[in-house]
Design a protein around this motif. Sequence first.
Motif, PDB file in Angstrom:
ATOM      1  N   LYS A   1       0.829  -1.207   0.000  1.00  0.00           N
ATOM      2  CA  LYS A   1       0.000   0.000   0.000  1.00  0.00           C
ATOM      3  C   LYS A   1       0.863   1.256   0.000  1.00  0.00           C
ATOM      4  O   LYS A   1       0.502   2.271  -0.594  1.00  0.00           O
ATOM      5  CB  LYS A   1      -0.925  -0.021   1.225  1.00  0.00           C
ATOM      6  N   LEU A   2       2.020   1.181   0.656  1.00  0.00           N
ATOM      7  CA  LEU A   2       2.909   2.335   0.740  1.00  0.00           C
ATOM      8  C   LEU A   2       3.621   2.608  -0.577  1.00  0.00           C
ATOM      9  O   LEU A   2       4.185   3.691  -0.768  1.00  0.00           O
ATOM     10  CB  LEU A   2       3.940   2.105   1.855  1.00  0.00           C
ATOM     11  N   LYS A   3       3.617   1.632  -1.464  1.00  0.00           N
ATOM     12  CA  LYS A   3       4.241   1.824  -2.775  1.00  0.00           C
ATOM     13  C   LYS A   3       3.217   2.191  -3.848  1.00  0.00           C
ATOM     14  O   LYS A   3       3.580   2.691  -4.908  1.00  0.00           O
ATOM     15  CB  LYS A   3       4.979   0.550  -3.198  1.00  0.00           C
ATOM     16  N   CYS A   4       1.951   1.917  -3.549  1.00  0.00           N
ATOM     17  CA  CYS A   4       0.900   2.119  -4.555  1.00  0.00           C
ATOM     18  C   CYS A   4       0.138   3.427  -4.380  1.00  0.00           C
ATOM     19  O   CYS A   4      -0.499   3.909  -5.316  1.00  0.00           O
ATOM     20  CB  CYS A   4      -0.093   0.963  -4.510  1.00  0.00           C
ATOM     21  N   GLU A   5       0.192   3.991  -3.163  1.00  0.00           N
ATOM     22  CA  GLU A   5      -0.570   5.212  -2.888  1.00  0.00           C
ATOM     23  C   GLU A   5       0.375   6.362  -2.527  1.00  0.00           C
ATOM     24  O   GLU A   5       1.477   6.132  -2.012  1.00  0.00           O
ATOM     25  CB  GLU A   5      -1.534   4.980  -1.722  1.00  0.00           C
TER      26      GLU A   5
ATOM     27  N   ALA B   1      18.592  13.858   7.509  1.00  0.00           N
ATOM     28  CA  ALA B   1      17.174  13.913   7.132  1.00  0.00           C
ATOM     29  C   ALA B   1      17.010  13.767   5.619  1.00  0.00           C
ATOM     30  O   ALA B   1      16.135  13.035   5.140  1.00  0.00           O
ATOM     31  CB  ALA B   1      16.565  15.228   7.607  1.00  0.00           C
ATOM     32  N   ILE B   2      17.854  14.444   4.867  1.00  0.00           N
ATOM     33  CA  ILE B   2      17.802  14.364   3.400  1.00  0.00           C
ATOM     34  C   ILE B   2      18.047  12.930   2.942  1.00  0.00           C
ATOM     35  O   ILE B   2      17.354  12.410   2.057  1.00  0.00           O
ATOM     36  CB  ILE B   2      18.834  15.332   2.780  1.00  0.00           C
ATOM     37  N   ASP B   3      19.015  12.286   3.553  1.00  0.00           N
ATOM     38  CA  ASP B   3      19.335  10.898   3.197  1.00  0.00           C
ATOM     39  C   ASP B   3      18.164   9.956   3.497  1.00  0.00           C
ATOM     40  O   ASP B   3      17.905   9.021   2.733  1.00  0.00           O
ATOM     41  CB  ASP B   3      20.580  10.441   3.957  1.00  0.00           C
ATOM     42  N   LEU B   4      17.452  10.202   4.595  1.00  0.00           N
ATOM     43  CA  LEU B   4      16.302   9.356   4.929  1.00  0.00           C
ATOM     44  C   LEU B   4      15.227   9.457   3.855  1.00  0.00           C
ATOM     45  O   LEU B   4      14.654   8.441   3.433  1.00  0.00           O
ATOM     46  CB  LEU B   4      15.728   9.752   6.291  1.00  0.00           C
ATOM     47  N   VAL B   5      14.944  10.677   3.399  1.00  0.00           N
ATOM     48  CA  VAL B   5      13.929  10.859   2.348  1.00  0.00           C
ATOM     49  C   VAL B   5      14.364  10.139   1.078  1.00  0.00           C
ATOM     50  O   VAL B   5      13.574   9.421   0.444  1.00  0.00           O
ATOM     51  CB  VAL B   5      13.696  12.355   2.062  1.00  0.00           C
ATOM     52  N   LYS B   6      15.624  10.315   0.700  1.00  0.00           N
ATOM     53  CA  LYS B   6      16.134   9.674  -0.518  1.00  0.00           C
ATOM     54  C   LYS B   6      16.064   8.144  -0.420  1.00  0.00           C
ATOM     55  O   LYS B   6      15.718   7.458  -1.380  1.00  0.00           O
ATOM     56  CB  LYS B   6      17.570  10.117  -0.789  1.00  0.00           C
ATOM     57  N   THR B   7      16.396   7.623   0.755  1.00  0.00           N
ATOM     58  CA  THR B   7      16.374   6.171   0.942  1.00  0.00           C
ATOM     59  C   THR B   7      14.957   5.622   0.841  1.00  0.00           C
ATOM     60  O   THR B   7      14.723   4.581   0.206  1.00  0.00           O
ATOM     61  CB  THR B   7      16.976   5.794   2.311  1.00  0.00           C
ATOM     62  N   VAL B   8      14.008   6.329   1.464  1.00  0.00           N
ATOM     63  CA  VAL B   8      12.605   5.884   1.427  1.00  0.00           C
ATOM     64  C   VAL B   8      12.071   5.884  -0.006  1.00  0.00           C
ATOM     65  O   VAL B   8      11.393   4.944  -0.432  1.00  0.00           O
ATOM     66  CB  VAL B   8      11.733   6.763   2.345  1.00  0.00           C
ATOM     67  N   THR B   9      12.393   6.928  -0.765  1.00  0.00           N
ATOM     68  CA  THR B   9      11.914   6.977  -2.150  1.00  0.00           C
ATOM     69  C   THR B   9      12.562   5.879  -2.995  1.00  0.00           C
ATOM     70  O   THR B   9      11.921   5.308  -3.878  1.00  0.00           O
ATOM     71  CB  THR B   9      12.183   8.358  -2.781  1.00  0.00           C
ATOM     72  N   LYS B  10      13.828   5.565  -2.709  1.00  0.00           N
ATOM     73  CA  LYS B  10      14.503   4.472  -3.426  1.00  0.00           C
ATOM     74  C   LYS B  10      13.878   3.116  -3.103  1.00  0.00           C
ATOM     75  O   LYS B  10      13.941   2.182  -3.906  1.00  0.00           O
ATOM     76  CB  LYS B  10      15.987   4.447  -3.085  1.00  0.00           C
ATOM     77  N   LEU B  11      13.270   3.013  -1.925  1.00  0.00           N
ATOM     78  CA  LEU B  11      12.592   1.776  -1.546  1.00  0.00           C
ATOM     79  C   LEU B  11      11.238   1.638  -2.245  1.00  0.00           C
ATOM     80  O   LEU B  11      10.554   0.624  -2.081  1.00  0.00           O
ATOM     81  CB  LEU B  11      12.391   1.729  -0.028  1.00  0.00           C
TER      82      LEU B  11
END
Length: 305
Positions: free
Chosen positions: A28-32, A128-138
Amino acid sequence: MRKLKMEVDAYMSKNDENYKFHSTFGEKLKCEPCILGIDEAGRGPVLGPMVYAACFCPVSSKEDLANMGCDDSKVLKEEQRETLFEKLNAATSDFIGWIIHILSPNYLSTSMLSRSKYNLNSISHDTAIDLVKTVTKLGVDVKEIYVDTVGPPDVYQAKLQRIFPQIKVTVEKKADAKYPVVSAASICAKVCRDKVVNEWVFSESPDIEKNYGSGYPSDPATKTWLRKNVDRIFGFPNFVRFSWSTASKILETEAVKVTWPDDDEEEGDAASNTPAITSFFAAKKTPEIRHAFFRNNKLTQVESF
């Protein structure tokens, strides 16, 4: 602290380095489209790591997250934080995800004392920037970011907005008390830091006592522990942020004074063995090679009459 489903053993076995890990999370976290909140724990203490966390959920689940009762971790008791973290963890198969980055005390101190100064605000922003980038890469479709500020909110928000132009960014003071997704991140960060501090493995000696209090510089128990556990030659265990003034002042009085040769000597100083850099570029005379007859008979050239 009761047993929590937060695997930090990999960090504990090598706690002089940073460590980043994340929860499992559903499709759901990848689809919405999702919202993401960021907060930290342990910015001020002289002991232990600083922990950054991001929590994320679909925009459609904002109300479900709010109904969990998350709040700023600082206003909650330890048992309340742990209960809320368990609820967040239980929802990772449905609509919640989290990611945590543990910044070791050694990393913080060496960064802040490096030749090119890397201050705590810059470390916080970059983490903080790295966390956002990592989450989007996931594969998470992040559409909104909410961050508890470090430094002036408008400056920080403009910085993040430049880096993530396609995402709506909100940076505010006390965001951990205003936005449930930031509150959730605050709880993840605080629970993780508490677990790491309580279960810290001292590589220097297994006999080091853990009665170090809160870890804050103003805590008398922390100051007492620091003075008791400073080695006159090797300084503090790697649990200590030795760049903090509280620690450095104790080193000045309790440890052997160390003077680095290049601290006081100017380049090319007569007292130093280091030649001036200009000496490497100065023109040098090529020695004249004279015939053996003149050398053997100790004959020299006449330079004046």
